[in-house]
Design an enzyme around this catalytic site. Structure first.
Site, short mmCIF file in Angstrom:
data_model
loop_
_atom_site.label_atom_id
_atom_site.label_comp_id
_atom_site.label_asym_id
_atom_site.label_seq_id
_atom_site.Cartn_x
_atom_site.Cartn_y
_atom_site.Cartn_z
N ASP A 281 0.87 -1.16 0.00
CA ASP A 281 0.00 0.00 0.00
C ASP A 281 0.92 1.23 0.00
OD1 ASP A 281 -3.22 0.56 1.61
OD2 ASP A 281 -2.12 1.72 0.12
C1 GLC Z 1 -4.26 4.32 -0.16
C2 GLC Z 1 -5.22 3.19 0.24
C3 GLC Z 1 -5.36 2.12 -0.78
C4 GLC Z 1 -5.25 2.72 -2.17
C5 GLC Z 1 -3.83 3.24 -2.34
C6 GLC Z 1 -3.60 3.89 -3.68
O1 GLC Z 1 -3.45 4.65 0.90
O2 GLC Z 1 -4.95 2.57 1.48
O3 GLC Z 1 -6.62 1.47 -0.56
O4 GLC Z 1 -5.52 1.74 -3.16
O5 GLC Z 1 -3.46 4.14 -1.31
O6 GLC Z 1 -4.38 5.03 -3.81
#
Ligand code: GLC
Length: 748
Positions: free
Chosen positions: A289
């Site tokens: 993430d």
């Molecule tokens: C964010 C979220 C995740 C998302 C990613 C990209 O922090 O936790 O769900 O897909 O970043 O935007």
């Protein structure tokens, strides 16, 4: 020119020819494994590491600001993927910049959060799950993929499949609620929608199952907080929806921010290598993430960024989202023997294979076609599908004296902060959805439906959170002249979603006070809710005549709410998550354990020494699986084909469901099972089947289910996933508190 250079030149020519021709013919590109092996044979270590690197463009902000100059890194050939770049023009421009600096013309992969729609926005995922309609979930993802793919997006960071039992956690809005069985079915359907039958098709995109794992169990519902649970609970409740997406062929996974029992998922070898890639045989790739890799330092699990990179690659993480750690430290970790080239090769291969599946090596621009984008976005069939999904997601929580559906002859005062809202109605994580001038507000939906405009009025009265009262009198004046008052209330869209945990889950601001003022007028008051989480509604349940849970119903939300209020659509949604009486009850969920001192309520002869509160019922305000209809469904004749289930046998369960109401309607018939005694304690009931079907007024339908020993398996005292002989109860009804019961025995 030496042989190697000739080969390189030839390879470049060959690949670039694909790019220019823009079409795949069987003679122009080799089979995946052969193609990727050959390509990797030409790649330098730096070029392989670049494939493991993802940065964010500046289209959408989805995390803390990153200090990296992503454009420079692309020009240095250091980037394999970009997130948050959308639209044909923007993606084409970035791809061109990349191909000009990529020696081997390796295309960049564009990722984006397409959670419940790209342009045509469907109900938030929690609301869509309330439809209990797997085809609705698949179609919603299919439409989202078609629009996103037409706008240059290759990969969505969805479905989010985190089970959660805690409405304080704002991200419940993105998931499928509290139940593993329903969540697993929904997860499977969503991957099938995003990826279709063939990733090479231009209207399909890579799915990304997230957040692996157990992110929804964050202590106290506080986002990113610690998770600690038994392996049994993890495997029984939180992992199955993830496994369901592997069965559906999900192309990618995303690691969760949280730790589980002291190990952050981003560095969790057991989770990524042993379970996901080992036990489950997952062949796709895993992305962190957003800066999840760097955050292992704050977790106290990595001493510095290089160590975080070492832990991640050893755990089985293939791509670094925004962290820039793989870019900066993988070579150093290789030189110091902390990671192996085989690990780098494996990660690189997984990513290149995904790009191959999408057809990007044949034509890196194939998803960036301006004409296709124009003709695909907001197609009428997509808007119709969004309306159907919104209608099916509505959950009728209360309807005293059948105050709903409304009649067009009635004078109705529509009030409340969201009565004309078209911004919040599409919810959080609404991708490229339009928040101004496109979504249908409740006011627009009602005006489209009601012929005599003198019968309806629209006055906000109060704001969502602001406590100013100067608008109340005008709303009261409008309500005084009405037969019925409809209050459209709820939360701001950003009160749920990421980084949106709350300790208070009441209706915000002075909305409840305003309702009390309206109630004093002595007219029926209908509360319509636009919210992304279960709220605490005890006062509202006592004082409102009807309550309709509309979630954030999306682009066509106002039409769906109007059609439901006026009976054009008969609400058929059922709660995917328990609504507590009080936030003090949380976590509260239907499939709880019995304890040694279960409280039987007011009838319990022992009122003190029981597992209960002294200041509240144990029961929720509205249970999982609950939802009313304008119809009246009555259950009878719960019959089992046998009371003894053998180890390789099956039981056919049948039940009669009568629609004794005046409206045709859909009902979600739910089947729950209780295992009375186990080598470990078992929940008081578990959802094992559901069937949503139309039953016309006056009609009775017989609904059947099959139960086999496989349905009864759990992780026993030895952590073996088995069914244990013994006595079971079956409950069937329109909610998890169904009382129609039968029993059977599983025999050796
Ligand atoms: C964010 C979220 C995740 C998302 C990613 C990209 O922090 O936790 O769900 O897909 O970043 O935007």
């Amino acid at each position: 020119m030496n042989k190697r250079s000739v080969l390189l030149l030839l390879a470049c020519t060959t690949v670039s020819v694909y790019a220019q021709k823009g079409k795949k013919t069987s003679t122009t590109i080799k089979p995946k494994s052969e193609f990727v092996t050959e390509l990797m044979g030409k790649m330098t270590v730096d070029e392989k590491i670049a494939q493991l690197v993802q940065f964010t463009a500046d289209g959408t902000i989805t995390g803390p600001k990153s200090g990296t100059n992503w454009v420079d890194e692309i020009k240095k050939g250091n980037v394999g993927s970009i997130l948050n770049a959308t639209g044909v023009d923007y993606t084409r421009k970035i791809q061109k910049m990349n191909l000009e600096s990529s020696r081997l013309k390796i295309p960049i992969l564009f990722g984006y959060d397409v959670i419940h729609g790209y342009k045509t926005i469907f109900p938030i995922t929690l609301g869509e799950t309330a439809s209990w309609d797997l085809e609705v979930a698949r179609i919603s993802s299919e439409v989202a993929a078609a629009e996103a793919a037409a706008s240059g997006v290759h990969w969505t960071f969805a479905p989010m499949v985190d089970i959660s039992r805690d409405p304080r956690w704002g991200r419940v809005s993105e998931g499928a609620g509290e139940d593993t069985y329903l969540g697993s079915k929904m997860a499977f359907a969503r991957v099938m929608g995003f990826q279709g039958k063939n990733l090479h098709d231009l209207n399909t995109i890579l799915a990304c199952t997230k957040h692996f794992a157990a992110y929804g169990a964050a202590e106290a519902g506080r986002d990113y907080n610690t998770v600690d649970m038994s392996e049994r609970l993890l495997r029984e409740v939180y992992l199955p929806p993830f496994k369901a997406t592997v069965d559906a062929g999900s192309a990618t996974f995303m690691a969760s921010f949280n730790e589980i029992a002291g190990v952050p998922s981003t560095g969790n070898k057991w989770l990524m290598n042993d379970i996901l890639k080992g036990e489950w045989g997952f062949k796709g790739f895993v992305v962190t993430d957003y800066t999840g890799m760097n955050e292992m330092i704050a977790h106290g699990y990595a001493k510095d960024e290089q160590h975080a990179g070492e832990l991640s690659l050893n755990a089985g993480i293939d791509m670094d989202m925004v962290g820039a750690i793989y870019l900066k430290y993988t070579k150093k970790n290789l030189e110091e023997g902390k990671v192996t080239m085989a690990q780098v090769d494996d990660a690189c291969r997984r990513i290149l294979e995904a790009k191959y599946d999408l057809g990007l090596f044949e034509d890196p621009y194939r998803y960036s076609d301006a004409k296709r984008e124009k003709t695909t976005i907001y197609k009428k069939e997509y808007l119709d599908a969004a309306l159907a999904a919104a209608n099916k997601s509505m959950v009728l929580l209360k309807n005293s004296n059948n105050v709903l559906p409304l009649k067009q002859t009635q004078k109705v005062a529509f009030v409340g902060p969201l009565v004309s809202d078209e911004y919040n109605i599409i919810g959080s994580w609404a991708a490229s959805g339009d928040r101004y001038g496109y979504a249908v507000s409740v006011q627009e939906g009602v005006n489209k439906l009601v012929t005599d405009k003198n019968k309806v009025s629209f006055t906000k009265g109060v704001e969502i959170k602001d406590t100013k009262r100067d608008g109340i009198q005008a709303a009261i004046n409008a309500a005084k002249n009405a037969d019925v008052i409809v209050a459209v209330m709820g939360e701001f869209e950003n009160q749920t979603g990421e980084a949106a945990s709350q300790v208070n889950i009441d209706l915000p601001g002075i909305q409840k006070e305003f309702l009390a003022e309206l109630k004093k007028l002595g007219k029926p008051v209908v509360l319509v809710l636009l919210n992304g989480r279960p709220l605490t509604l005890s006062w509202e349940n006592e004082n409102m005549d009807a309550i309709l849970e509309a979630w954030y119903p999306g682009t066509m939300g106002g039409d769906a709410i109007a059609q439901t209020l006026y009976g054009v659509s008969n609400p058929s949604g059922k709660l995917p998550m328990t609504f507590p009486r009080s936030v003090g009850q949380v976590p509260i969920y239907y499939n709880h354990k019995n304890t040694g001192r279960p409280y039987l309520g007011a009838s319990d002869p022992e009122q003190k020494y029981k597992s209960r509160y002294t200041d509240s019922d144990n029961s929720p305000l509205y249970p999982f699986g609950y939802g009313l209809s304008y119809s009246d469904f009555q259950y009878s004749n719960l019959i089992l084909s046998t009371q003894k289930l053998s180890a390789n046998g099956k039981i056919t369960v049948s039940v009669d469901v009568k629609n004794a109401g005046a409206y045709d309607g859909e009902e979600v018939v739910q089947l729950y099972v209780r295992d009375l005694v186990g080598s470990v304690t078992r929940p008081v009931r578990e959802l094992k089947g559901f069937n949503k079907l139309l039953i016309k007024k006056g009609e009775t339908k017989t609904v059947t289910f099959e139960i086999t020993p496989d349905d009864l398996r759990f992780y026993n005292i030895d952590m073996k996933f088995v069914a244990e002989p013994g006595d079971f109860e079956i409950y069937v009804g329109g909610s998890s508190d169904a009382t129609l019961k039968n029993t059977f025995e599983l025999v050796k």
